[in-house]
Design a protein around this motif. Structure first.
Motif, short mmCIF file in Angstrom:
data_model
loop_
_atom_site.label_atom_id
_atom_site.label_comp_id
_atom_site.label_asym_id
_atom_site.label_seq_id
_atom_site.Cartn_x
_atom_site.Cartn_y
_atom_site.Cartn_z
N HIS A 40 44.02 32.60 42.29
CA HIS A 40 43.19 32.68 43.51
C HIS A 40 43.63 33.59 44.22
O HIS A 40 44.48 34.54 43.95
CB HIS A 40 43.12 31.28 44.28
CG HIS A 40 44.45 30.86 44.71
ND1 HIS A 40 44.57 31.24 45.84
CD2 HIS A 40 44.99 29.71 44.42
CE1 HIS A 40 45.89 30.74 46.11
NE2 HIS A 40 46.18 29.67 45.15
N ASN A 41 42.85 33.98 45.33
CA ASN A 41 43.21 35.34 46.44
C ASN A 41 44.52 35.42 46.74
O ASN A 41 45.02 36.56 46.60
CB ASN A 41 42.33 35.14 47.44
CG ASN A 41 40.65 35.56 47.10
OD1 ASN A 41 40.32 36.07 46.14
ND2 ASN A 41 39.79 35.06 48.00
N ARG A 46 49.87 38.22 46.60
CA ARG A 46 51.19 38.21 46.38
C ARG A 46 51.90 39.05 45.17
O ARG A 46 52.59 39.72 45.56
CB ARG A 46 51.76 36.66 46.42
CG ARG A 46 52.01 36.31 47.88
CD ARG A 46 52.54 34.77 47.71
NE ARG A 46 51.90 33.81 46.97
CZ ARG A 46 50.97 33.03 47.36
NH1 ARG A 46 50.38 33.25 48.44
NH2 ARG A 46 50.41 32.21 46.54
N LEU A 47 50.92 38.86 44.31
CA LEU A 47 51.44 39.63 43.00
C LEU A 47 51.15 41.08 43.03
O LEU A 47 52.08 41.78 42.47
CB LEU A 47 50.62 39.06 41.58
CG LEU A 47 51.12 37.58 41.17
CD1 LEU A 47 49.86 37.11 40.30
CD2 LEU A 47 52.50 37.45 40.60
N LEU A 48 50.19 41.56 43.75
CA LEU A 48 50.15 42.95 43.78
C LEU A 48 50.56 43.51 45.04
O LEU A 48 50.56 44.57 45.40
CB LEU A 48 48.48 43.30 43.65
CG LEU A 48 47.85 42.61 42.21
CD1 LEU A 48 46.16 42.96 42.66
CD2 LEU A 48 48.30 43.59 41.16
N TYR A 75 40.57 35.08 39.54
CA TYR A 75 40.80 36.13 38.53
C TYR A 75 41.69 35.81 37.38
O TYR A 75 42.66 34.77 37.53
CB TYR A 75 41.81 36.98 39.44
CG TYR A 75 41.07 37.59 40.66
CD1 TYR A 75 40.35 38.53 41.09
CD2 TYR A 75 41.56 36.42 41.95
CE1 TYR A 75 39.97 38.83 42.24
CE2 TYR A 75 40.84 36.63 43.12
CZ TYR A 75 39.96 37.87 43.37
OH TYR A 75 39.50 38.15 44.42
N LYS A 76 41.47 36.31 36.19
CA LYS A 76 42.30 36.03 35.01
C LYS A 76 43.41 36.49 35.15
O LYS A 76 43.84 37.57 35.85
CB LYS A 76 41.73 36.62 33.99
CG LYS A 76 40.45 36.14 33.22
CD LYS A 76 39.75 36.39 31.99
CE LYS A 76 38.35 35.85 31.67
NZ LYS A 76 37.79 36.39 30.67
N ARG A 77 44.47 35.87 34.98
CA ARG A 77 46.22 36.34 34.86
C ARG A 77 46.26 37.69 33.96
O ARG A 77 46.71 38.72 34.70
CB ARG A 77 47.02 35.50 34.45
CG ARG A 77 48.59 35.84 34.76
CD ARG A 77 49.65 34.83 34.25
NE ARG A 77 49.54 33.60 34.99
CZ ARG A 77 50.24 33.78 36.44
NH1 ARG A 77 51.04 34.87 36.59
NH2 ARG A 77 50.28 32.85 37.18
#
Length: 96
Positions: A40-41, A46-48, A75-77
């Motif tokens: 999710h958002n 956090r990842l990006l 979003y797809k991982r």
């Protein structure tokens, strides 16, 4: 801190046991799940290391594919990881 020494023959036995266990699990449970891991958002931000507004821009411009269910975006991982790799592979401009 404790240290343990393992002989090469014991290491080979342990490795063989682990591989045997892995093969047994593979037979019992089959292949990896083919289900997509959805984020999710908050996870994507956090990842990006981006803001929610930047993530919205990525959605609006098609940079990052998404699926919307109700009012929530997912979003797809794999897509997020691909975008992350693309961002880190870009050559940096070192001119001052």
């Amino acid at each position: 801190m404790n240290y343990y020494v393992i002989t090469e023959s014991n290491w080979a036995k342990l490795r063989d046991e682990i591989l045997s266990l892995a093969e047994c699990c593979h037979k019992a449970f089959g292949e990896k799940s083919k289900h997509t891991d959805w984020l999710h958002n908050g996870d994507v931000c956090r990842l990006l290391n981006i803001s929610k507004r930047t993530l919205q821009h990525y959605r609006d411009t098609g940079i990052l594919p998404f699926t919307q269910i109700g009012h929530k975006c997912y979003y797809k991982r794999e897509d997020v990881e691909q975008l992350l790799l693309a961002r880190t592979d870009k050559p940096k401009n070192n001119s001052i």
